[in-house]
Design a protein around this motif. Structure first.
Motif, PDB file in Angstrom:
ATOM      1  N   PHE A 251       1.034  -1.341   0.077  1.00 25.75           N
ATOM      2  CA  PHE A 251      -0.089   0.119   0.043  1.00 25.75           C
ATOM      3  C   PHE A 251       0.885   1.203   0.021  1.00 25.75           C
ATOM      4  N   VAL A 252       0.285   2.081  -0.735  1.00 27.14           N
ATOM      5  CA  VAL A 252       0.779   3.716  -0.490  1.00 27.14           C
ATOM      6  C   VAL A 252      -0.207   4.416  -0.323  1.00 27.14           C
ATOM      7  N   VAL A 253      -0.103   4.999   0.939  1.00 27.01           N
ATOM      8  CA  VAL A 253      -1.490   5.777   1.395  1.00 27.01           C
ATOM      9  C   VAL A 253      -1.165   7.409   1.244  1.00 27.01           C
ATOM     10  N   GLN A 254      -2.138   7.936   0.489  1.00 23.95           N
ATOM     11  CA  GLN A 254      -2.134   9.431   0.130  1.00 23.95           C
ATOM     12  C   GLN A 254      -3.070  10.305   1.116  1.00 23.95           C
ATOM     13  N   LEU A 255      -2.368  11.133   1.833  1.00 25.92           N
ATOM     14  CA  LEU A 255      -3.334  12.025   2.709  1.00 25.92           C
ATOM     15  C   LEU A 255      -3.717  13.143   2.024  1.00 25.92           C
ATOM     16  N   ASN A 256      -4.816  13.185   1.716  1.00 22.02           N
ATOM     17  CA  ASN A 256      -5.737  14.297   1.162  1.00 22.02           C
ATOM     18  C   ASN A 256      -5.686  15.339   2.015  1.00 22.02           C
ATOM     19  N   ASP A 257      -4.662  16.439   2.193  1.00 22.28           N
ATOM     20  CA  ASP A 257      -4.678  17.264   3.364  1.00 22.28           C
ATOM     21  C   ASP A 257      -4.278  16.800   4.666  1.00 22.28           C
ATOM     22  N   THR A 258      -4.609  17.745   5.462  1.00 18.26           N
ATOM     23  CA  THR A 258      -4.168  17.275   6.947  1.00 18.26           C
ATOM     24  C   THR A 258      -5.475  16.562   7.786  1.00 18.26           C
ATOM     25  N   HIS A 259      -6.565  16.464   7.229  1.00 18.88           N
ATOM     26  CA  HIS A 259      -7.472  15.766   7.921  1.00 18.88           C
ATOM     27  C   HIS A 259      -7.375  14.354   8.150  1.00 18.88           C
ATOM     28  N   PRO A 260      -6.464  13.594   7.409  1.00 20.94           N
ATOM     29  CA  PRO A 260      -6.142  12.343   7.916  1.00 20.94           C
ATOM     30  C   PRO A 260      -4.692  12.066   8.355  1.00 20.94           C
ATOM     31  N   ALA A 261      -3.930  13.250   8.581  1.00 24.30           N
ATOM     32  CA  ALA A 261      -2.634  13.323   9.106  1.00 24.30           C
ATOM     33  C   ALA A 261      -2.426  12.607  10.410  1.00 24.30           C
ATOM     34  N   ILE A 262      -3.430  12.257  11.278  1.00 24.90           N
ATOM     35  CA  ILE A 262      -3.535  11.284  12.346  1.00 24.90           C
ATOM     36  C   ILE A 262      -2.962   9.935  11.901  1.00 24.90           C
ATOM     37  N   ALA A 263      -2.890   9.648  10.548  1.00 28.39           N
ATOM     38  CA  ALA A 263      -2.339   8.402  10.160  1.00 28.39           C
ATOM     39  C   ALA A 263      -1.109   8.196  10.559  1.00 28.39           C
TER      40      ALA A 263
ATOM     41  N   PRO B 126      -2.972  30.027   6.816  1.00 31.00           N
ATOM     42  CA  PRO B 126      -2.167  29.239   8.085  1.00 31.00           C
ATOM     43  C   PRO B 126      -3.321  28.679   8.931  1.00 31.00           C
ATOM     44  N   GLU B 127      -4.701  29.397   8.967  1.00 29.36           N
ATOM     45  CA  GLU B 127      -5.649  28.889   9.665  1.00 29.36           C
ATOM     46  C   GLU B 127      -6.270  27.618   9.255  1.00 29.36           C
ATOM     47  N   ALA B 128      -5.912  27.142   8.155  1.00 27.52           N
ATOM     48  CA  ALA B 128      -6.361  25.974   7.446  1.00 27.52           C
ATOM     49  C   ALA B 128      -5.441  24.820   7.940  1.00 27.52           C
ATOM     50  N   LEU B 129      -4.333  25.246   8.252  1.00 26.61           N
ATOM     51  CA  LEU B 129      -3.513  24.020   8.808  1.00 26.61           C
ATOM     52  C   LEU B 129      -3.707  23.475  10.103  1.00 26.61           C
ATOM     53  N   GLU B 130      -4.303  22.531  10.424  1.00 26.98           N
ATOM     54  CA  GLU B 130      -5.140  22.042  11.450  1.00 26.98           C
ATOM     55  C   GLU B 130      -3.932  21.873  12.565  1.00 26.98           C
ATOM     56  N   ARG B 131      -4.521  22.323  13.690  1.00 27.31           N
ATOM     57  CA  ARG B 131      -3.830  22.063  15.100  1.00 27.31           C
ATOM     58  C   ARG B 131      -4.951  21.775  16.132  1.00 27.31           C
TER      59      ARG B 131
END
Length: 845
Positions: free
Chosen positions: A329-341, A377-382
């Motif tokens: 598998f190669v797992v593509q993270l579409n933006d930061t929403h799945p970054a917890i991966a 910057p505000e869309a870069l989740e934290r």
């Protein structure tokens, strides 16, 4: 509904192939599905029953390809792309599947012979409420392209019960209405409860030593949620490949507490069910409150954990060693929403499968790739540390450990640079502590890509500058693209047929073949046909506007369209300033010669975004005045078409003369609406922002209306100290526009209604509307002059289409395959499926 003649019934009964594609077979299958699946007969069937029967008829013809694709992928253990996205703005499935199967005309004839109209049935389909805007639509285009290019792939997301919202306009204001897209059922999906997984939330962790003396951590959760997958086939265009979109529904492990019920606690008996189901209830819950933030983070870990657990199940099912997860598998993270991966894959490998840290980290980095979609910057989740700890205590421990090792790397590469350590840390410690999700994605991935050349450059120079200096080899650009199947073949069949009659239809899968159209740009007959088709499409939209809004518009006017999510940086209010400028000119001189225009807007504002909603109110208020002022006559009309969606796009994009792409330079990552408009022959007025830069380079500066400050000029102006009041006082037309709004002219004398918007512009103007105003007005005046030369405009329109070959999502996916995913196509032959069915082995448990 008309009666089917007896001779047709006899023929239908003789036909043996249950999933045949002949008109007669399609008619029989349709009637079978109406009877056996919907349980209806024609006299009592509703339009939705007919739609459902047709949808099941088409899905049956997908299943052979879908199952066969899964068989081949399983037998070959094919390397697979897992596309993780919080959104998939798929649009209606029926029409797209008819196009990709190549049976649109047969089905149209079949339902016509049964007394029905295919267009009515297509309109009946509820659009899946799985996305909001460009992010979700891009994901949908990529799924289409991966199937068309025969790339093994799985799309993973959430099966939201309710979409973001349906939009109504009341007294000019946006009103949000629940999007109940599933209320009549979804014929395209199949539930897979046998592949359910469990996701932990909350609680605490316990350290222990295992039987081998190794340090381990056990997570004791407060809550466990069950994830149930629902699969939808995604068919490629005229291929036998049907990949899968797998969406997760949240359920409680035990949906009903009999003890609570029997003791009289009826609410408590279903409490766990209600709490668990909230995770897949609605797309993007408002996160202004702490509860909203918690729900959003819970949604993200829910779909990411479900998806990664599912991938591990597949790895074991295909007898691939877990140590080779990254090869499967190669797992593509579409933006930061799945970054917890990043943290979740580490947790699964270490805690659930007893892998050592170093090996797990190597697999994680090799498996994950990150697409950044924003310069805001505000869309870069934290996420606040307190929230993170309460919901994901084990993940926070893993992130701290990742951060420790990462900062040691930074120290080694940039010794003595404490400011850099602070900036790059995965934990923001300035004030309340936060987990920086974009930083986590950058550290845990082997690839970081932007979505337009300018966007990627700005990521490297500004937003992710430190990470680019740390890992320059990770960064690359993958300019977005759109699928021509939905946004030309399906939505603009008249133009599709004209193009194919001249250059063949290879361009539908190889968009660069549109270049052949340049040979006809000086052909008078072809140009006449081009104009006639555009006129016919505009007349269709005229009728739709009359029906929906009760506004009569001039089909010969410039259809000037801005359709996109409402945000201040996208500057719909700059467009409003232009409308009022033209209105003021007419009021000053009622006989002035102005090229007629119809301004058409569409798009939604986030429910909690007051300023965006105020801009929608302003546009509707301008429409009320301009459309009813006798001085204006038919020279200007303003129309707000409510409830922007893929259906909306398919109707509106083909009718556009002018596409508004006017964001402040340096803010739009890419845009894909700009591509869809241009592909359908609209000319673009825009700033040098996002993919506009590359579109202009491809179509030629002479065929693109460019204006405004560039990104470096924006930065320089802000650095010098931008004073919007200076522009207000020095520009007579701009001052007159602002003063007319302030006077209450568009608000029934209420001078306070638009004051928050005007104060923002006069004293801050963060997105430099005033600085770009005069350049925009001058450029729009040029547009009006060029439009009067119909031959020139037609030539520019044809050249825009002919030179859009780069902006196919097929090209984007080929770039991903070559540069990031290291993956090859796997052609599927239908014969293999037939053989597989004929040689089925005995079933074993």
């Amino acid at each position: 509904m008309q009666t089917v003649p007896n001779h047709q019934v006899e023929n239908l009964q003789i036909e043996d192939d249950r999933t045949g594609l002949s008109v007669e077979c399609l008619k029989r299958a349709f009637l079978d599905n109406l009877f056996y699946v919907q349980g209806k007969f024609p006299k009592i069937a509703t339009k939705n029953d007919y739609y459902m029967a047709l949808a099941y008829t088409v899905r049956d013809r997908l299943l052979q390809r879908w199952i066969n694709t899964a068989v081949i992928y399983t037998e070959r253990a094919s390397r697979t792309v897992s596309y993780l996205s919080a959104e998939f703005l798929m649009g209606p499935h029926l029409g797209n599947n008819l196009v990709n199967l190549g049976i649109y005309d047969q089905v149209k004839q079949a339902v016509s012979e049964l007394g029905l109209d295919l267009e009515d049935l297509l309109e009946q389909e509820e659009e899946p409420g799985l996305g909001n805007g460009g992010l979700g639509r891009l994901a949908a285009c990529y799924l289409d392209s991966m199937a068309t290019l025969e790339i093994p792939s799985l799309g993973y997301g959430i099966r939201y019960e309710f979409g973001i919202f349906d939009q109504d306009i009341r007294d000019g204001w946006q009103v949000e209405i629940t999007d109940k897209w599933l209320h009549c059922g979804n014929p395209w999906e199949i539930a897979r409860p046998e592949w359910e997984v469990y996701v932990k939330l909350g609680g605490h962790t316990e350290a222990y030593t295992d039987e081998h003396g190794r340090y381990r951590v056990r997570w004791i959760p407060y809550q466990v949620v069950k994830g149930v997958p629902h699969d939808t086939p995604i068919l490629g265009y005229k291929t036998n490949t049907a990949n899968t979109l797998r969406l997760w529904t949240a359920e409680a492990p035990e949906s009903f507490d009999f003890g609570a019920f029997n003791s009289g606690d009826y609410l408590g008996a279903v409490q766990a069910k209600m709490v668990s189901e909230n995770l897949s209830k609605v797309l993007y819950p408002n996160d202004d409150s702490s509860q909203g933030k918690r729900l959003r983070l819970a949604q993200q870990i829910f779909f990411v954990s479900c998806s990664l657990q599912d991938m591990i199940r597949i790895v074991f099912r295909q007898n691939v060693p877990l140590e080779k997860f990254h090869e499967k598998f190669v797992v593509q993270l579409n933006d930061t929403h799945p970054a917890i991966a990043v943290a979740e894959l580490m947790r699964l490998l270490i805690d659930e499968h007893d892998m050592g840290w170093d090996q797990a980290w190597s697999i994680t980095q090799k498996s994950l790739a990150y697409t950044n979609h924003t310069l805001l910057p505000e869309a870069l989740e934290r996420w606040p540390i307190s929230l993170f700890r309460s919901l994901l205590p084990r993940h926070l421990e893993i992130i701290y450990e990742i951060n420790y090792h990462f900062l040691e790397e930074v120290k080694a590469k940039f010794p003595g640079d404490s400011d850099r350590l602070r900036r790059m840390s995965l934990i923001d410690e300035s004030g309340e502590k936060y987990v920086r999700m974009a930083h986590l994605a950058c550290v845990g991935s082997h690839s970081i890509n932007g979505v337009a050349a300018l966007h990627t450059k700005l990521l490297q120079q500004d937003v992710l500058r430190d990470f680019y200096q740390m890992y320059p080899e990770k960064f690359n650009n993958k300019t977005n693209g759109v699928t021509p199947r939905r946004f030309m073949v399906l939505s603009n069949p008249r133009l599709t047929n004209l193009i194919s009659s001249k250059i063949g239809d290879s361009w539908i899968k190889h968009l660069k073949d549109l270049k052949k159209l340049e040979a006809f740009v000086d052909d008078p007959e072809f140009c006449h046909q081009w104009r006639s088709i555009k006129s016919a499409i505009k007349h269709d939209l005229v009728a739709y506007i009359q029906k929906q809004n009760g506004i009569s518009v001039n089909p010969d006017s410039i259809f000037d369209i801005q359709a996109k999510r409402f945000h201040e940086y996208k500057r719909q209010h700059l467009n409003a300033l232009h409308i009022i400028t033209l209105y003021n000119r007419i009021k000053a001189n009622p006989d002035i010669d102005i090229t007629p225009r119809t301004f058409i807007f569409g798009g939604k504002a986030a429910p909690g975004y007051y300023m965006a909603k105020l801009i929608i109110k302003l546009l509707n208020s301008i429409a009320d005045v301009v459309n009813n002022d006798p001085d204006v006559r038919d020279r200007l009309k303003v129309v707000f078409l409510k409830d922007y969606s893929v259906k909306f796009a398919q109707r509106v994009y083909p009718a556009a003369d002018l596409s508004e792409q006017i964001s402040m330079a340096g803010k739009e990552a890419s845009g894909t609406g700009n591509m869809k408009f241009a592909l359908n022959g609209a000319l673009t007025i825009g700033t040098l922002d996002g993919a506009n830069v590359e579109i202009r380079d491809e179509v030629g500066a002479e065929n693109f209306f460019i204006f405004g400050l560039t990104a470096p000029e924006v930065y320089a102006l802000k650095a010098r100290g931008y004073r919007p009041l200076d522009y207000y006082h020095s520009n007579r037309e701009l001052k007159a526009v602002i003063d007319r709004i302030a006077s209450g002219h568009f608000s029934h004398g209420d001078t306070q209604l638009f004051k928050p918007l005007l104060d923002s512009l006069l004293h801050r103007d963060e997105y430099l509307l005033f600085a770009d105003y005069q350049a925009y007005i001058d450029c729009q005046d040029n547009v009006s002059q060029v439009y009067r030369d119909r031959d020139r405009w037609t030539r520019m329109s044809i050249l825009n289409v002919a030179r859009m070959g780069k902006f196919s999502s097929d090209r984007s996916i080929r770039d991903y395959c070559q540069d990031i995913w290291n993956i090859q196509s796997v052609p599927i032959e239908l014969g293999e499926c037939i053989q597989a069915k004929e040689n089925m082995r005995p079933i074993t448990m």
